[in-house]
Design a protein around this motif. Structure first.
Motif, short mmCIF file in Angstrom:
data_model
loop_
_atom_site.label_atom_id
_atom_site.label_comp_id
_atom_site.label_asym_id
_atom_site.label_seq_id
_atom_site.Cartn_x
_atom_site.Cartn_y
_atom_site.Cartn_z
N PHE A 191 30.29 39.12 -14.12
CA PHE A 191 30.88 37.90 -13.59
C PHE A 191 30.71 37.92 -12.08
O PHE A 191 31.21 38.81 -11.41
N THR A 192 29.97 36.94 -11.54
CA THR A 192 29.78 36.86 -10.09
C THR A 192 30.71 35.79 -9.52
O THR A 192 30.97 34.77 -10.15
N ALA A 193 31.18 36.03 -8.29
CA ALA A 193 32.19 35.16 -7.69
C ALA A 193 31.66 33.82 -7.25
O ALA A 193 32.45 32.94 -6.89
N ASN A 194 30.34 33.63 -7.24
CA ASN A 194 29.78 32.29 -7.03
C ASN A 194 28.38 32.22 -7.61
O ASN A 194 27.77 33.23 -7.99
N ASP A 195 27.85 31.01 -7.69
CA ASP A 195 26.54 30.80 -8.33
C ASP A 195 25.39 31.34 -7.50
O ASP A 195 24.37 31.78 -8.05
N GLN A 196 25.52 31.28 -6.19
CA GLN A 196 24.42 31.75 -5.34
C GLN A 196 24.20 33.24 -5.51
O GLN A 196 23.05 33.70 -5.56
N MET A 197 25.26 34.03 -5.60
CA MET A 197 25.09 35.46 -5.86
C MET A 197 24.56 35.68 -7.27
O MET A 197 23.78 36.61 -7.51
N ALA A 198 24.95 34.82 -8.21
CA ALA A 198 24.41 34.94 -9.57
C ALA A 198 22.90 34.74 -9.58
O ALA A 198 22.18 35.42 -10.33
N LEU A 199 22.41 33.84 -8.75
CA LEU A 199 20.96 33.61 -8.67
C LEU A 199 20.24 34.87 -8.22
O LEU A 199 19.22 35.26 -8.80
N GLY A 200 20.75 35.53 -7.18
CA GLY A 200 20.14 36.78 -6.74
C GLY A 200 20.23 37.87 -7.79
O GLY A 200 19.29 38.66 -7.98
N LEU A 201 21.35 37.92 -8.50
CA LEU A 201 21.53 38.90 -9.58
C LEU A 201 20.50 38.70 -10.67
O LEU A 201 19.89 39.67 -11.17
N LEU A 202 20.26 37.44 -11.06
CA LEU A 202 19.27 37.15 -12.10
C LEU A 202 17.88 37.64 -11.68
O LEU A 202 17.13 38.20 -12.49
N ARG A 203 17.54 37.44 -10.42
CA ARG A 203 16.24 37.89 -9.93
C ARG A 203 16.11 39.41 -10.02
O ARG A 203 15.09 39.94 -10.48
N ALA A 204 17.16 40.11 -9.60
CA ALA A 204 17.12 41.57 -9.63
C ALA A 204 17.02 42.11 -11.05
O ALA A 204 16.25 43.04 -11.33
N LEU A 205 17.78 41.53 -11.97
CA LEU A 205 17.72 41.97 -13.36
C LEU A 205 16.32 41.75 -13.94
O LEU A 205 15.79 42.60 -14.67
N HIS A 206 15.72 40.61 -13.61
CA HIS A 206 14.37 40.32 -14.08
C HIS A 206 13.38 41.34 -13.55
O HIS A 206 12.52 41.84 -14.31
N GLU A 207 13.48 41.67 -12.28
CA GLU A 207 12.55 42.63 -11.69
C GLU A 207 12.67 44.01 -12.31
O GLU A 207 11.67 44.74 -12.41
N ARG A 208 13.88 44.36 -12.73
CA ARG A 208 14.11 45.69 -13.33
C ARG A 208 13.96 45.68 -14.84
O ARG A 208 14.26 46.68 -15.50
N GLY A 209 13.52 44.58 -15.41
CA GLY A 209 13.25 44.53 -16.84
C GLY A 209 14.48 44.40 -17.71
O GLY A 209 14.41 44.62 -18.93
N ARG A 210 15.61 43.95 -17.12
CA ARG A 210 16.82 43.72 -17.92
C ARG A 210 16.87 42.23 -18.25
O ARG A 210 17.01 41.38 -17.37
N ARG A 211 16.76 41.90 -19.53
CA ARG A 211 16.69 40.50 -19.95
C ARG A 211 18.08 39.85 -19.97
O ARG A 211 19.06 40.49 -20.34
N VAL A 212 18.10 38.59 -19.60
CA VAL A 212 19.33 37.80 -19.63
C VAL A 212 19.12 36.65 -20.62
O VAL A 212 18.15 35.90 -20.50
N PRO A 213 19.95 36.54 -21.65
CA PRO A 213 21.19 37.28 -21.89
C PRO A 213 21.05 38.43 -22.89
O PRO A 213 22.05 39.03 -23.27
N GLU A 214 19.82 38.74 -23.34
CA GLU A 214 19.67 39.75 -24.40
C GLU A 214 20.24 41.11 -24.00
O GLU A 214 20.89 41.78 -24.81
#
Length: 346
Positions: free
Chosen positions: A251-274
Motif C-alpha cells: 500500500f503506497t501513500a499516494n499514486d505517484q509513489m505507486a507509479l515508481g513502485l510499479l516500474r521497479a517491480l517490473h524491472e526486477r521481474g516481479r509481476r503485478v498483480p500475479e
C-alpha cells in the motif's frame, strides 16, 4: 466619445447603470441588484435575461461601491502550499468554482517555502487585502506559532487542526483502512507500506491507520519505507521491496509513489498483480492508465473544496462562529493491480 455641439470638446459617455439594465431586461432595479450581487434566489430565466442586458449595455457592477454599502467585499482569501500537488490542485479548482457560483472572487496567496516565516508573511499580506474570509490550505504543523488574522471568518482544510474554526478534509484514516483491508481480504498475509513524509499529517494518518488495521486483524506489521510523495521515492522503495520474496502486497501513500513502485517491480521481474499487489492513494486521473491500471483510494477533493467554501460563506453571511469538523469519506476504486496471492505448491 461624444462631442459637445457648442464647444466642440469631447464629452465622456455616461456609464451604463442598473436602471438601464432593468429597463432592457424588463425587471426591477432590485432584481438587477440581486443578480449583480450573486444572490441565489433569482429565477434562472430572469437571471439570464438580466445578464444578457448587462452584456448588451456594457454594465459592470461596482464592487467598491457595493463593499461600502454592505461592508463586504465578495472576496475570499486562500492561503495554499504545494500548488503542484494533486490534492491542492483539485481542491483549489473546486474552491474557485464554488466561490464563483456564489458570487465571490478568489484572492490566492501561495506559500512557496515550507517555513513558518513564509506562512506568517502570507497572513500579513492577506490581512491587508479586502477579503471577507480565509480558507487555509496549509497543513497546520506549518502554522505553529503563527497568528491567524483576527476578525475574519476562517475555514481550515486539514483534519489535524486544533484551531477553533470549521474544518473540512478527506478522511485519511478511513481511506488507508479501505486499502489495507482490501489486500487482506484478497488473502495476503500482511501488507507492506510506502509512507509519505514524516512531517505530513496526511502521511502520518495513513500510516497509523495501516498499522492499526494490521494489528486489529492480528497480522505482522512490516517495517515502513518512507518517501517524499515523488515517483522517484516510490521507485527506490520498490527496488528494495522487489528483492524480498515475502512481499506480496504493498500500500503506497499516494499514486505517484505507486507509479515508481510499479516500474521497479517490473524491472526486477516481479509481476503485478500475479506476484505483488499494489494499492495507491488519491485516484489521480492518470491512475486508470498506469500499467496495470492502479487500484487506489479515491479522495473527493471537489467535495472538500465545495464544503470549505460553503462553511466559510455561512459564517460570512450569518456572522455566527461555529466549530464543526466535516470529514469526507473516500472510496476504494478496484482496478487491475490487485489480486489474490499465488499459492505455492509444496
Amino acid at each position: 466619445m461624444a462631442t459637445d455641439s457648442t464647444a466642440g470638446t469631447p464629452v465622456p459617455r455616461r456609464g451604463a447603470s442598473q436602471a438601464d439594465v432593468a429597463r432592457i431586461a424588463g425587471v426591477s432595479g432590485q432584481t438587477v441588484s440581486r443578480v449583480a450581487n450573486g444572490a441565489r434566489y433569482v429565477d434562472p430565466a430572469t437571471r439570464e435575461r438580466v445578464l444578457s442586458a448587462m452584456r448588451e449595455v456594457g454594465y459592470r457592477p461596482n464592487r467598491a461601491a457595493r463593499a461600502l454599502r454592505s461592508g463586504r467585499f465578495q472576496s475570499i482569501g486562500v492561503i495554499a502550499f504545494e500548488l503542484s500537488s494533486v490534492g491542492t490542485t483539485h481542491t483549489l479548482d473546486a474552491i474557485a468554482a464554488a466561490a464563483t457560483e456564489t458570487g465571490y472572487a478568489i484572492n490566492l496567496l501561495p506559500v512557496l517555502d515550507a517555513t513558518q516565516e513564509a506562512v506568517r508573511a502570507a497572513f500579513d499580506q492577506l490581512g491587508e487585502q479586502a477579503v471577507d474570509g480565509i480558507i487555509i490550505l496549509v497543513e497546520t504543523h506549518r502554522l505553529d506559532g503563527v497568528a491567524v488574522p483576527e476578525g475574519l471568518p476562517v475555514v481550515v482544510v486539514d483534519s489535524s487542526a486544533q484551531y477553533d474554526y470549521p474544518i473540512v478534509d478527506n478522511d485519511q484514516a478511513h481511506g488507508a483502512r479501505l486499502a489495507t483491508e482490501h489486500l487482506l481480504e484478497l488473502g495476503h498475509e500482511t501488507v507492506w507500506h510506502v509512507a509519505g513524509p514524516e512531517l505530513s499529517y496526511s502521511a502520518r494518518r495513513r500510516r497509523a491507520s495501516w498499522q492499526g488495521t494490521l494489528e486489529a486483524h492480528g497480522r505482522v506489521v512490516p517495517p515502513v519505507l518512507s518517501g517524499d510523495w515523488s515517483t522517484r521515492a516510490g521507485y527506490e522503495a520498490g527496488l528494495r521491496l522487489a528483492d524480498n520474496e515475502e512481499v506480496t502486497a504493498v500500500f503506497t501513500a499516494n499514486d505517484q509513489m505507486a507509479l515508481g513502485l510499479l516500474r521497479a517491480l517490473h524491472e526486477r521481474g516481479r509481476r503485478v498483480p500475479e506476484d505483488v499487489s499494489v494499492v495507491g492513494f488519491d485516484d489521480m486521473e492518470e491512475a486508470a492508465y498506469f500499467w496495470p491500471p492502479l487500484t487506489t483510494v479515491h479522495q473527493s477533493f471537489a467535495e472538500v473544496g465545495r464544503g470549505a467554501v460553503d462553511a466559510l460563506i455561512r459564517e460570512i453571511q450569518s456572522g455566527e462562529h461555529e466549530h464543526q469538523e466535516v470529514l469526507v469519506p473516500p472510496r476504494l476504486v478496484v482496478r487491475a493491480s490487485t489480486a489474490a496471492p499465488r499459492r505455492t505448491t509444496a
